[in-house]
Design an enzyme around this catalytic site. Structure first.
Site, PDB file in Angstrom:
ATOM      1  N   PRO A 169       0.791  -1.231   0.000  1.00  0.00           N
ATOM      2  CA  PRO A 169       0.000   0.000   0.000  1.00  0.00           C
ATOM      3  C   PRO A 169       0.825   1.284   0.000  1.00  0.00           C
ATOM      4  O   PRO A 169       1.852   1.371   0.667  1.00  0.00           O
ATOM      5  CB  PRO A 169      -0.824  -0.093   1.292  1.00  0.00           C
ATOM      6  CG  PRO A 169      -0.186  -1.142   2.115  1.00  0.00           C
ATOM      7  CD  PRO A 169       0.468  -2.085   1.158  1.00  0.00           C
ATOM      8  N   ASN A 170       0.335   2.217  -0.779  1.00  0.00           N
ATOM      9  CA  ASN A 170       0.871   3.583  -0.886  1.00  0.00           C
ATOM     10  C   ASN A 170       2.201   3.680  -1.629  1.00  0.00           C
ATOM     11  O   ASN A 170       2.716   4.783  -1.815  1.00  0.00           O
ATOM     12  CB  ASN A 170       0.995   4.237   0.510  1.00  0.00           C
ATOM     13  CG  ASN A 170      -0.354   4.308   1.195  1.00  0.00           C
ATOM     14  OD1 ASN A 170      -1.303   4.847   0.630  1.00  0.00           O
ATOM     15  ND2 ASN A 170      -0.477   3.740   2.381  1.00  0.00           N
TER      16      ASN A 170
ATOM     17  N   ARG B 295       4.382  10.981  -1.968  1.00  0.00           N
ATOM     18  CA  ARG B 295       4.276  10.788  -0.512  1.00  0.00           C
ATOM     19  C   ARG B 295       5.608  11.070   0.193  1.00  0.00           C
ATOM     20  O   ARG B 295       6.648  10.627  -0.261  1.00  0.00           O
ATOM     21  CB  ARG B 295       3.770   9.368  -0.184  1.00  0.00           C
ATOM     22  CG  ARG B 295       4.794   8.282  -0.376  1.00  0.00           C
ATOM     23  CD  ARG B 295       4.313   6.886  -0.058  1.00  0.00           C
ATOM     24  NE  ARG B 295       4.085   6.643   1.337  1.00  0.00           N
ATOM     25  CZ  ARG B 295       4.236   5.445   1.921  1.00  0.00           C
ATOM     26  NH1 ARG B 295       4.599   4.401   1.199  1.00  0.00           N
ATOM     27  NH2 ARG B 295       3.979   5.288   3.192  1.00  0.00           N
TER      28      ARG B 295
ATOM     29  N   TYR C  22      10.839   8.917   1.363  1.00  0.00           N
ATOM     30  CA  TYR C  22      10.775   8.002   0.213  1.00  0.00           C
ATOM     31  C   TYR C  22      11.358   8.578  -1.085  1.00  0.00           C
ATOM     32  O   TYR C  22      11.347   7.886  -2.113  1.00  0.00           O
ATOM     33  CB  TYR C  22       9.322   7.560  -0.008  1.00  0.00           C
ATOM     34  CG  TYR C  22       8.717   6.936   1.245  1.00  0.00           C
ATOM     35  CD1 TYR C  22       9.245   5.766   1.783  1.00  0.00           C
ATOM     36  CD2 TYR C  22       7.643   7.534   1.906  1.00  0.00           C
ATOM     37  CE1 TYR C  22       8.732   5.209   2.942  1.00  0.00           C
ATOM     38  CE2 TYR C  22       7.115   6.983   3.072  1.00  0.00           C
ATOM     39  CZ  TYR C  22       7.669   5.821   3.576  1.00  0.00           C
ATOM     40  OH  TYR C  22       7.154   5.271   4.732  1.00  0.00           O
TER      41      TYR C  22
ATOM     42  N   ASN D 256       8.338  -5.195  -0.893  1.00  0.00           N
ATOM     43  CA  ASN D 256       8.149  -4.105   0.056  1.00  0.00           C
ATOM     44  C   ASN D 256       6.667  -4.099   0.427  1.00  0.00           C
ATOM     45  O   ASN D 256       5.842  -3.573  -0.313  1.00  0.00           O
ATOM     46  CB  ASN D 256       8.553  -2.765  -0.567  1.00  0.00           C
ATOM     47  CG  ASN D 256       8.442  -1.633   0.447  1.00  0.00           C
ATOM     48  OD1 ASN D 256       7.837  -1.795   1.526  1.00  0.00           O
ATOM     49  ND2 ASN D 256       9.005  -0.487   0.126  1.00  0.00           N
TER      50      ASN D 256
ATOM     51  N   ALA E   5       3.014  -0.729   4.831  1.00  0.00           N
ATOM     52  CA  ALA E   5       2.508  -0.792   6.211  1.00  0.00           C
ATOM     53  C   ALA E   5       2.093  -2.211   6.619  1.00  0.00           C
ATOM     54  O   ALA E   5       2.101  -2.540   7.814  1.00  0.00           O
ATOM     55  CB  ALA E   5       1.330   0.164   6.367  1.00  0.00           C
TER      56      ALA E   5
ATOM     57  N   GLU F 135      13.108  -8.795   1.650  1.00  0.00           N
ATOM     58  CA  GLU F 135      12.265  -7.707   2.159  1.00  0.00           C
ATOM     59  C   GLU F 135      12.995  -6.381   1.948  1.00  0.00           C
ATOM     60  O   GLU F 135      14.160  -6.258   2.320  1.00  0.00           O
ATOM     61  CB  GLU F 135      12.042  -7.955   3.662  1.00  0.00           C
ATOM     62  CG  GLU F 135      11.249  -6.874   4.369  1.00  0.00           C
ATOM     63  CD  GLU F 135      11.235  -7.077   5.905  1.00  0.00           C
ATOM     64  OE1 GLU F 135      11.931  -7.985   6.416  1.00  0.00           O
ATOM     65  OE2 GLU F 135      10.519  -6.313   6.568  1.00  0.00           O
TER      66      GLU F 135
ATOM     67  N   HIS G  54      12.790  -2.109   2.408  1.00  0.00           N
ATOM     68  CA  HIS G  54      12.166  -0.864   2.867  1.00  0.00           C
ATOM     69  C   HIS G  54      13.024   0.294   2.402  1.00  0.00           C
ATOM     70  O   HIS G  54      14.243   0.276   2.596  1.00  0.00           O
ATOM     71  CB  HIS G  54      12.015  -0.843   4.394  1.00  0.00           C
ATOM     72  CG  HIS G  54      11.158  -1.960   4.867  1.00  0.00           C
ATOM     73  ND1 HIS G  54       9.794  -1.952   4.681  1.00  0.00           N
ATOM     74  CD2 HIS G  54      11.463  -3.139   5.437  1.00  0.00           C
ATOM     75  CE1 HIS G  54       9.308  -3.092   5.138  1.00  0.00           C
ATOM     76  NE2 HIS G  54      10.294  -3.830   5.603  1.00  0.00           N
TER      77      HIS G  54
ATOM     78  N   ARG H 221      12.697   4.764  12.895  1.00  0.00           N
ATOM     79  CA  ARG H 221      11.434   5.507  12.880  1.00  0.00           C
ATOM     80  C   ARG H 221      10.554   5.086  14.061  1.00  0.00           C
ATOM     81  O   ARG H 221      11.078   4.615  15.062  1.00  0.00           O
ATOM     82  CB  ARG H 221      10.766   5.319  11.502  1.00  0.00           C
ATOM     83  CG  ARG H 221      11.625   5.857  10.357  1.00  0.00           C
ATOM     84  CD  ARG H 221      10.973   5.671   9.006  1.00  0.00           C
ATOM     85  NE  ARG H 221       9.736   6.433   8.891  1.00  0.00           N
ATOM     86  CZ  ARG H 221       8.842   6.262   7.909  1.00  0.00           C
ATOM     87  NH1 ARG H 221       9.088   5.367   6.959  1.00  0.00           N
ATOM     88  NH2 ARG H 221       7.731   6.977   7.876  1.00  0.00           N
TER      89      ARG H 221
HETATM   90  C1  DQA Z   1       8.113   1.282   4.002  1.00  0.00           C
HETATM   91  C2  DQA Z   1       8.124   1.519   5.509  1.00  0.00           C
HETATM   92  C3  DQA Z   1       6.768   1.227   6.099  1.00  0.00           C
HETATM   93  O1  DQA Z   1       6.792   1.451   7.500  1.00  0.00           O
HETATM   94  C4  DQA Z   1       5.723   2.150   5.486  1.00  0.00           C
HETATM   95  O2  DQA Z   1       4.440   1.842   5.999  1.00  0.00           O
HETATM   96  C5  DQA Z   1       5.726   2.107   4.005  1.00  0.00           C
HETATM   97  C6  DQA Z   1       7.011   2.079   3.308  1.00  0.00           C
HETATM   98  C7  DQA Z   1       9.459   1.689   3.346  1.00  0.00           C
HETATM   99  O3  DQA Z   1       9.627   1.370   2.184  1.00  0.00           O
HETATM  100  O4  DQA Z   1      10.288   2.328   3.983  1.00  0.00           O
HETATM  101  O5  DQA Z   1       4.697   2.194   3.359  1.00  0.00           O
HETATM  102  O6  DQA Z   1       7.924  -0.093   3.751  1.00  0.00           O
END
Ligand code: DQA
Length: 144
Positions: free
Chosen positions: A9-10, A17, A22, A74, A77, A98, A100, A107
């Protein structure tokens, strides 16, 4: 080699964002660069993004039935909440890295937890979008 680059998501909102976390590059630009990177290495790649947990589970299951040999993931959330995604990765036993973009360990405390991590061969955090390419390199080596 056949790879799936999966984003939760997102992540379709990259470039819009929270650029402090990011960066300024868009999701479509990332997808284009991944395509070029994989083409140069003779890797077949599909990039998939969804804001829906079940759609991500479906895509992981589909990866099993279509002979995918590596997943770059990735989960956004859902990293911090999803037993369903952990179970999906465990179900298919496809090597998964994985990724990020941000340094999640520096964080909020809720970002310190990763449900998917135990089903992943490695985790990359805080390397920006480079993390996706590093993950591809790891999976390529794993395959050899
Ligand atoms: C994320 C970190 C997560 O905590 C966050 O909810 C994201 C992006 C990252 O790529 O740093 O959506 O996965």
């Amino acid at each position: 080699m056949k790879l799936l680059v999966l984003n939760g998501p997102n992540l379709n909102m990259l470039g819009i964002r929270e650029p402090g976390h990011y960066g300024s590059e868009s999701y479509s630009s990332l997808v284009e660069r991944i395509g070029e990177y994989c083409k140069e290495r003779n890797i077949e790649v599909e990039c998939y993004q969804s804001n829906h947990e079940g759609a991500l589970v479906d895509k992981i299951q589909e990866a099993y039935f279509t002979g995918v040999n590596g997943i770059v993931f990735n989960p956004g959330a859902y990293t911090h909440t999803s037993v369903a995604l952990l179970d999906a990765l465990k179900s298919v036993s496809i090597p998964c890295v994985e990724v990020h973009i941000s340094k999640v360990e520096e964080r909020e405390s809720f970002r310190q937890v990763s449900f998917v991590r135990t089903a992943c061969i490695e985790t990359i955090t805080g390397h920006g979008l480079n993390g996706y390419f590093e993950a591809i390199d790891i999976l390529e080596k794993e395959q050899k």
